[in-house]
Design a protein around this motif. Structure first.
Motif, PDB file in Angstrom:
ATOM      1  N   GLN A   1       0.866  -1.180  -0.026  1.00 21.78           N
ATOM      2  CA  GLN A   1       0.009  -0.035  -0.034  1.00 21.78           C
ATOM      3  C   GLN A   1       0.694   1.463  -0.091  1.00 21.78           C
ATOM      4  OE1 GLN A   1      -3.194  -0.285   2.734  1.00 21.78           O
ATOM      5  NE2 GLN A   1      -4.265  -1.148   1.173  1.00 21.78           N
ATOM      6  N   MET A   2       1.931   1.097   0.736  1.00 22.73           N
ATOM      7  CA  MET A   2       2.781   2.403   0.803  1.00 22.73           C
ATOM      8  C   MET A   2       3.465   2.587  -0.599  1.00 22.73           C
ATOM      9  SD  MET A   2       4.613   2.312   4.501  1.00 22.73           S
ATOM     10  CE  MET A   2       3.522   2.608   5.986  1.00 22.73           C
TER      11      MET A   2
ATOM     12  N   ARG B   1       6.099   0.712  10.744  1.00 23.37           N
ATOM     13  CA  ARG B   1       7.532   1.491  11.058  1.00 23.37           C
ATOM     14  C   ARG B   1       8.707   1.024   9.873  1.00 23.37           C
ATOM     15  NH1 ARG B   1       6.368   0.926  16.530  1.00 23.37           N
ATOM     16  NH2 ARG B   1       7.559  -1.325  16.541  1.00 23.37           N
ATOM     17  N   LEU B   2       8.443  -0.421   9.891  1.00 21.63           N
ATOM     18  CA  LEU B   2       9.753  -1.040   8.936  1.00 21.63           C
ATOM     19  C   LEU B   2       9.624  -0.745   7.347  1.00 21.63           C
ATOM     20  CD1 LEU B   2      12.339  -2.591   8.716  1.00 21.63           C
ATOM     21  CD2 LEU B   2      10.779  -4.759   8.572  1.00 21.63           C
TER      22      LEU B   2
ATOM     23  N   LEU C   1      12.211   0.125   4.425  1.00 21.52           N
ATOM     24  CA  LEU C   1      12.499  -0.801   3.458  1.00 21.52           C
ATOM     25  C   LEU C   1      12.411  -0.328   1.950  1.00 21.52           C
ATOM     26  CD1 LEU C   1      11.070  -4.229   4.555  1.00 21.52           C
ATOM     27  CD2 LEU C   1      13.655  -3.582   4.663  1.00 21.52           C
ATOM     28  N   LEU C   2      11.311   0.479   1.655  1.00 23.84           N
ATOM     29  CA  LEU C   2      11.175   1.287   0.395  1.00 23.84           C
ATOM     30  C   LEU C   2      12.260   2.195   0.274  1.00 23.84           C
ATOM     31  CD1 LEU C   2       7.351   1.567   0.642  1.00 23.84           C
ATOM     32  CD2 LEU C   2       8.595   0.011  -0.796  1.00 23.84           C
TER      33      LEU C   2
ATOM     34  N   HIS D   1      16.065  -0.487   0.850  1.00 27.21           N
ATOM     35  CA  HIS D   1      16.205  -1.875   0.287  1.00 27.21           C
ATOM     36  C   HIS D   1      14.772  -2.239  -0.755  1.00 27.21           C
ATOM     37  CE1 HIS D   1      19.145  -2.406   3.218  1.00 27.21           C
ATOM     38  NE2 HIS D   1      18.518  -2.079   4.190  1.00 27.21           N
ATOM     39  N   PRO D   2      14.879  -1.182  -1.723  1.00 27.84           N
ATOM     40  CA  PRO D   2      13.538  -1.440  -2.509  1.00 27.84           C
ATOM     41  C   PRO D   2      13.521  -2.775  -3.156  1.00 27.84           C
ATOM     42  CG  PRO D   2      15.303  -0.031  -3.639  1.00 27.84           C
ATOM     43  CD  PRO D   2      15.680  -0.175  -2.019  1.00 27.84           C
ATOM     44  N   ALA D   3      14.652  -3.398  -3.561  1.00 25.84           N
ATOM     45  CA  ALA D   3      14.580  -4.932  -4.355  1.00 25.84           C
ATOM     46  C   ALA D   3      14.068  -5.670  -3.145  1.00 25.84           C
ATOM     47  CB  ALA D   3      15.939  -5.201  -4.654  1.00 25.84           C
ATOM     48  N   ALA D   4      14.610  -5.792  -1.917  1.00 23.95           N
ATOM     49  CA  ALA D   4      14.011  -6.565  -0.896  1.00 23.95           C
ATOM     50  C   ALA D   4      12.518  -6.432  -0.711  1.00 23.95           C
ATOM     51  CB  ALA D   4      15.038  -6.502   0.330  1.00 23.95           C
TER      52      ALA D   4
END
Length: 731
Positions: free
Chosen positions: A254-255, A701-702, A706-707, A710-713
């Motif tokens: 969603q984010m 929060r996480l 990550l976006l 670590h966008p690939a993860a």
């Protein structure tokens, strides 16, 4: 040793026959049967199978001596068949007498024998349970006339060296044609192939949650001494890891959708001093409430930005969402763009249409009407007006998103009762602007100087409206990508609604109350449940009630409204009721939303136990729109289920839509509560929004971290959990 089949599938063969055949390695379905059944469950990828978790477990790791098996216990025993016969006691039965090792010989004790009883059986049973055969059986110990017995136990032929299972045996959700043995084998193979390596960066998973592969291995094959309580209530750390992963994928999706939308362009629709919105406000025969003014300002702020608005307007029944939609449309039209308002039913669409014409046509705005019932030349005339831009506001049903409907300048799309539309329908409305080829409105480039003259990458603003308030926990999950505006104040002058619950045996009292209300010049709704499985039965229910009330009130006009009536007849009936010429309207739930008759002060809902809580609240909201105190009568037919009791109790105790929504969430759970937001696919299978609030907060929060870092993860994680379902969240 392969585990014994625990839950019989629902094929046509008797349960025990299916168990015996699967135990013998000959599945009860064809090779294509189980595969097709797995596809129906959405089990297509290895990861889908790996994430298909057990409903419960059976303990096949130990043997219980027959003498020690207590009545009512579910145990696994092993012994030798000493007798196998078919009896005729009213029906054919296969009776098998089993003895364990300690009971063989002349001095055996009676307590070491066990009778196996099969009410459905095949010749294969008799062969597998022949005298002298050693078998391992599992089932519930019952007391019988001839001593302890098991009825239709699972069983397997074994020898003295057959080992016991080393882990608890999983029992999976399965459908027809999908034996447990087949599904277990498929899941075990998929677990070896599935990409279960950690994709989340080190240190991002809350402690002390285990690695994903370790958690899944534990849940599929718990050790014999595993704490079953923590597995069954999903509090075990392995379950917590799965829930966290799921919530994180949902938040990431969603984010990401929200960020992608922020990169898109939309028409800038500024509010001009002295413009159409202010003229509409001055012309209205009532003043806006403080809550209505607040949400209008929130929407106006969004419309003035060059990014697409994606806002949910929620408000209780009767809170005045239509006038907020009119104010929003006025901003759009003032800026030279078109607005579309789509409603799920023709009655609701027409209700909006009549109000909007009354407010906007005196100001020079052309409002078009477009539904499936508009045919021929009239329809073509409407389509031409939409295409050339002369229809500034288009109101209708799903007909608005048909391919033949071409807008010239669609700047704002409003969807009422958005949860009643499927994902594909809402996406189609959003894409209407992209598909148009006309030039942009004159002067538009003055507001966005760098905008090219084509529509590529431009979307209309989207305002979704709902009279079903969304609890905060759902807003944080299913609507995390939405901005939410709430009308939390009812207009002044609304009368209170008292809710009464009556058993069907008191029907005469209810009819007497109707007679009293009609004698006082009031009007009455009588709602019959919609039976989806049988339109004929639904119609019969409504017509019988109509005949009953017509006989009881012979001097009054009693109307009938149901889904099988032609649109013109529906409109005629509603017109008579709205005008006050018809005193009682018997209807199915086609009047659930959108009907506004202030003189109606009594709502009777028949078979109220068949309705959902949200639907009951919506129906109740059709009364209480005038100055006279209103009553809602819920008639139920017993006995009531626990869920039915909770629903009726909630209706009697509160008229607060937000409290109703909270209780509805408690009763139904988030997947069913959200309905078509998921288009039938439940996005949260494991997490519980009430119990897992800490995990949800951790995921929230996480997700942005990550976006960003670590966008690939993040992408791998979303694909693992949601696959194509991620698209549902964009609508």
């Amino acid at each position: 040793m392969p585990p014994m089949s625990a839950d019989p599938d629902s094929s046509t063969r008797p349960p025990a026959a299916r168990e015996a055949s699967s135990a013998a390695g000959t599945p009860g379905a064809t090779k294509s049967g189980p595969k097709k059944a797995m596809e129906k469950l959405g089990l297509r990828r290895d990861i889908d199978l790996a994430l298909h978790l057990p409903l419960r477990y059976e303990d096949e790791t130990r043997l219980t001596p027959i003498a020690e098996a207590g009545e009512g216990e579910t145990v696994q025993c092993e012994g030798v068949v000493r007798e196998s016969r078919v009896e005729l006691r009213g029906r054919r039965q296969l009776i098998v007498r089993l003895q364990d090792e300690g009971s063989q010989g002349a001095g055996r004790a009676r307590g070491t024998e066990l009778t196996l009883r099969f009410l459905h059986f095949y010749p294969t049973h008799q062969k597998s349970l022949a005298v002298g055969q050693r078998v391992r059986v599992r089932g519930e110990i019952r007391g019988g006339f001839f001593g302890r017995e098991m009825v239709h136990p699972t069983f397997r032929a074994v020898d003295e060296d057959t080992p016991l299972a080393t882990a608890l045996t999983p029992v999976y959700p399965a459908g027809a044609g999908l034996p447990q043995a087949y599904l277990r084998k498929a899941i075990a193979a998929a677990m070896k192939r599935a990409p279960l390596d950690e994709v989340l960066p080190a240190g991002t998973v809350p402690k002390p949650l285990p690695p994903l592969r370790e958690a899944l291995n534990y849940l599929h094959h718990p050790p014999p001494l595993a704490r079953l309580g923590s597995l069954e209530d999903h509090s075990h750390p392995a379950w917590q890891r799965l829930k966290f992963e799921e919530l994180l994928a949902q938040q990431l999706s969603q984010m990401k959708a929200q960020r992608e939308r922020a990169l898109l362009r939309a028409p800038m629709l500024p509010t001009r001093p002295g413009g159409l919105q202010e003229r509409l406000l001055a012309a209205l025969p009532f003043a806006l409430t403080g809550a209505q003014r607040r949400v209008c300002e929130e929407i106006a702020h969004d419309l003035a930005r060059p990014q697409p608005m994606h806002r949910l307007l929620q408000g209780d029944v009767g809170s005045g969402k239509t006038v907020v939609a009119a104010m929003s449309a006025a901003i759009c039209i003032e800026a030279g763009w078109q607005c579309a308002l789509m409603a799920p039913t023709e009655i609701l669409a027409e209700q909006h249409f009549r109000k909007l014409i009354g407010w906007l046509e005196p100001l020079g705005i052309r409002v078009a009407w477009l539904t499936g019932s508009v045919k021929g030349k009239a329809r073509q005339k409407m389509l031409d007006a939409v295409a050339d831009g002369s229809a500034q506001l288009v109101v209708g049903t799903h007909a608005v998103i048909e391919d033949k409907v071409q807008f010239k300048f669609l700047g704002l799309a409003i969807v009422d009762e958005q949860h009643r539309f499927g994902v594909a329908q809402r996406l189609a409305l959003r894409k209407k602007l992209e598909s148009q080829t006309g030039e942009l409105p004159p002067g538009y480039g003055d507001h966005v100087p760098h905008l090219p003259p084509q529509r590529s990458g431009i979307e209309p603003h989207m305002l979704m409206m709902s009279a079903t308030p969304i609890p905060r926990t759902l807003a944080m999950t299913y609507f995390a990508d939405l901005d939410v505006s709430t009308i939390d104040e009812l207009p002044p002058g609304r009368s209170p609604i008292v809710t009464r619950v009556f058993a069907d045996g008191r029907r005469d009292e209810v009819i007497a109350k109707i007679a009293d209300a009609v004698a006082e010049g009031r009007q009455v709704y009588w709602v019959c449940p919609l039976i989806e499985e049988s339109e004929a039965l639904d119609l019969k229910n409504a017509t019988e009630t109509h005949a009953e009330l017509s006989a009881a009130l012979p001097e009054r006009m009693i109307g009938l409204l149901h889904g099988r009536m032609p649109p013109a007849e529906k409109a005629a009936v509603m017109s008579l009721f709205s005008a006050g010429e018809m005193q009682v309207l018997v209807a199915t739930t086609v009047i659930e939303v959108g009907v506004d008759v202030p003189n109606a002060s009594l709502m009777v809902i028949e078979h109220a136990e068949r309705f959902g809580l949200s639907q009951l609240h919506q129906l109740r909201g059709r009364v209480g729109r005038g100055s006279v105190a209103s009553v809602c009568v819920l008639i139920y037919t017993g006995p009531l289920s626990q869920t039915g009791k909770e629903r009726l109790r909630a209706m009697a105790e509160t008229t607060d839509g937000f409290e109703i929504a909270r209780r509805d969430l408690d009763i139904r759970g988030p997947g069913e509560f959200m309905g078509s937001r998921q288009s039938g696919a439940e996005l949260l299978r494991f997490a519980d929004l009430q119990e897992d609030a800490p995990l949800l907060q951790a995921a929230r929060r996480l997700a942005p971290q990550l976006l960003d870092a670590h966008p690939a993860a993040a992408a791998k994680h979303v694909d693992r959990w949601l696959g194509s379902k991620a698209e549902f969240l964009k609508a």
